[in-house]
Design a protein around this motif. Structure first.
Motif, PDB file in Angstrom:
ATOM      1  N   VAL A  42      38.843  50.759  39.138  1.00 45.47           N
ATOM      2  CA  VAL A  42      39.970  51.576  39.586  1.00 45.47           C
ATOM      3  C   VAL A  42      40.870  50.755  40.494  1.00 45.47           C
ATOM      4  O   VAL A  42      40.496  49.676  40.958  1.00 45.47           O
ATOM      5  CB  VAL A  42      39.479  52.845  40.337  1.00 45.47           C
ATOM      6  CG1 VAL A  42      38.725  53.768  39.399  1.00 45.47           C
ATOM      7  CG2 VAL A  42      38.608  52.461  41.525  1.00 45.47           C
ATOM      8  N   SER A  43      42.063  51.289  40.759  1.00 41.05           N
ATOM      9  CA  SER A  43      43.024  50.602  41.619  1.00 41.05           C
ATOM     10  C   SER A  43      43.824  51.630  42.408  1.00 41.05           C
ATOM     11  O   SER A  43      43.573  52.836  42.308  1.00 41.05           O
ATOM     12  CB  SER A  43      43.971  49.733  40.782  1.00 41.05           C
ATOM     13  OG  SER A  43      44.848  50.549  40.025  1.00 41.05           O
ATOM     14  N   GLU A  44      44.821  51.125  43.170  1.00 42.73           N
ATOM     15  CA  GLU A  44      45.648  52.031  43.970  1.00 42.73           C
ATOM     16  C   GLU A  44      46.491  52.960  43.102  1.00 42.73           C
ATOM     17  O   GLU A  44      47.033  53.960  43.584  1.00 42.73           O
ATOM     18  CB  GLU A  44      46.543  51.229  44.915  1.00 42.73           C
ATOM     19  CG  GLU A  44      47.765  50.582  44.275  1.00 42.73           C
ATOM     20  CD  GLU A  44      47.438  49.317  43.504  1.00 42.73           C
ATOM     21  OE1 GLU A  44      48.369  48.738  42.915  1.00 42.73           O
ATOM     22  OE2 GLU A  44      46.257  48.907  43.506  1.00 42.73           O
ATOM     23  N   ASP A  91      45.334  54.853  40.900  1.00 43.38           N
ATOM     24  CA  ASP A  91      44.575  56.098  40.777  1.00 43.38           C
ATOM     25  C   ASP A  91      44.761  56.893  42.069  1.00 43.38           C
ATOM     26  O   ASP A  91      44.443  56.390  43.158  1.00 43.38           O
ATOM     27  CB  ASP A  91      43.101  55.800  40.536  1.00 43.38           C
ATOM     28  CG  ASP A  91      42.865  55.050  39.240  1.00 43.38           C
ATOM     29  OD1 ASP A  91      42.793  55.710  38.192  1.00 43.38           O
ATOM     30  OD2 ASP A  91      42.767  53.807  39.289  1.00 43.38           O
ATOM     31  N   VAL A 120      42.024  57.122  44.747  1.00 38.89           N
ATOM     32  CA  VAL A 120      41.756  55.876  45.465  1.00 38.89           C
ATOM     33  C   VAL A 120      42.716  55.741  46.642  1.00 38.89           C
ATOM     34  O   VAL A 120      42.309  55.456  47.774  1.00 38.89           O
ATOM     35  CB  VAL A 120      41.881  54.660  44.526  1.00 38.89           C
ATOM     36  CG1 VAL A 120      41.755  53.358  45.322  1.00 38.89           C
ATOM     37  CG2 VAL A 120      40.822  54.723  43.439  1.00 38.89           C
ATOM     38  N   LEU A 164      34.920  45.449  46.285  1.00 37.16           N
ATOM     39  CA  LEU A 164      36.181  46.109  46.619  1.00 37.16           C
ATOM     40  C   LEU A 164      37.138  45.139  47.291  1.00 37.16           C
ATOM     41  O   LEU A 164      36.737  44.278  48.064  1.00 37.16           O
ATOM     42  CB  LEU A 164      35.938  47.332  47.516  1.00 37.16           C
ATOM     43  CG  LEU A 164      35.277  47.139  48.889  1.00 37.16           C
ATOM     44  CD1 LEU A 164      36.325  46.849  49.956  1.00 37.16           C
ATOM     45  CD2 LEU A 164      34.496  48.390  49.280  1.00 37.16           C
ATOM     46  N   ALA A 216      35.058  58.834  45.353  1.00 40.01           N
ATOM     47  CA  ALA A 216      35.986  58.798  46.492  1.00 40.01           C
ATOM     48  C   ALA A 216      35.195  58.764  47.798  1.00 40.01           C
ATOM     49  O   ALA A 216      35.546  58.034  48.721  1.00 40.01           O
ATOM     50  CB  ALA A 216      36.920  60.009  46.458  1.00 40.01           C
ATOM     51  N   LEU A 266      33.611  55.299  48.200  1.00 39.07           N
ATOM     52  CA  LEU A 266      34.613  54.331  48.655  1.00 39.07           C
ATOM     53  C   LEU A 266      34.903  54.498  50.140  1.00 39.07           C
ATOM     54  O   LEU A 266      34.942  53.519  50.897  1.00 39.07           O
ATOM     55  CB  LEU A 266      35.899  54.493  47.839  1.00 39.07           C
ATOM     56  CG  LEU A 266      37.092  53.640  48.267  1.00 39.07           C
ATOM     57  CD1 LEU A 266      36.739  52.163  48.262  1.00 39.07           C
ATOM     58  CD2 LEU A 266      38.291  53.914  47.375  1.00 39.07           C
TER      59      LEU A 266
END
Length: 220
Positions: free
Chosen positions: A17-19, A21, A24, A78, A162, A165
């Protein structure tokens, strides 16, 4: 992003995933600090809808999920950054992360050492179960554990990435973050940022009612 436990098998499952999404960006921005958090600052006096919001920064997170018996093993790496306030000068700065992580989860209360009441209202779980640690899974994950990892209890039938993270970022944020190692902080008298330059306080002489006695010489 919710991953239901029955979908996690013994085979590795990769999630990248990245920013871009939304969840995130929300998980990271929830940890951001700004001058609006400082009472009495210009930013804190603004209406809520007019306060400056930290911009969305690039982020890249890779999750690897797999099941080992009744334990869910989550590992990955990450790259992200969180906006913090310096503990010395209160200036906002970005703290960047580029690290690997590992975490263990299960739904068994006794295995996780969670205290609970059984059907006979008898306390169970706390100090009666056992916690499996990262070294139990070294052969499975192919990674060496620098230190034991606690087994986290999850009450739901899903794992929210989420929350994973957010937890991994939180444990990496220092208790007293510094914008730089040699931050000079602020003047205790006038509050000027000493990283910008020296203030005038050092040039001002403190007036004391005993200042006139400074040059007094006592005859013996």
């Amino acid at each position: 992003m919710k991953i239901y436990l029955h979908e996690i098998k013994e085979n590795d499952r990769e999630v990248q995933v990245s920013e871009q999404d939304g969840w995130v960006a929300s998980a990271i921005s929830a940890l951001d600090e700004s001058t609006a958090d400082v009472p009495g600052s210009t930013e804190s006096l603004r209406p809520q809808n007019l306060r400056t919001r930290p911009a969305i920064r690039p982020a890249s997170i890779r999750f690897n999920l797999r099941r080992v018996d009744d334990v869910i093993v989550v590992s990955g790496d990450l790259q992200a950054s969180v906006q913090l306030l310096c503990s010395r000068c209160a200036a906002p700065f970005l703290l960047k992360f580029d690290e690997k992580f590992s975490a263990l989860y299960c739904k068994d209360k006794e295995m996780a050492g969670i205290a609970y009441l059984d059907k006979n209202a008898k306390p169970r779980g706390q100090n009666q179960g056992f916690a499996r640690h990262a070294h139990d899974f070294e052969a499975v994950t192919g990674q060496e554990a620098d230190e034991d990892l606690e087994l986290n209890y999850i009450a739901e039938d899903f794992l929210d990435l989420a929350n994973v993270l957010t937890e991994q970022l939180q444990v990496r944020i220092p208790f007293q973050p510094l914008c730089k190692e040699d931050c000079k902080g602020v003047c205790a008298n006038c509050g000027a940022d000493l990283n910008v330059g020296r203030c005038a306080c050092a040039k001002l002489q403190n007036k004391s009612p005993f200042a006139a006695l400074k040059g007094l010489k006592i005859q013996s």
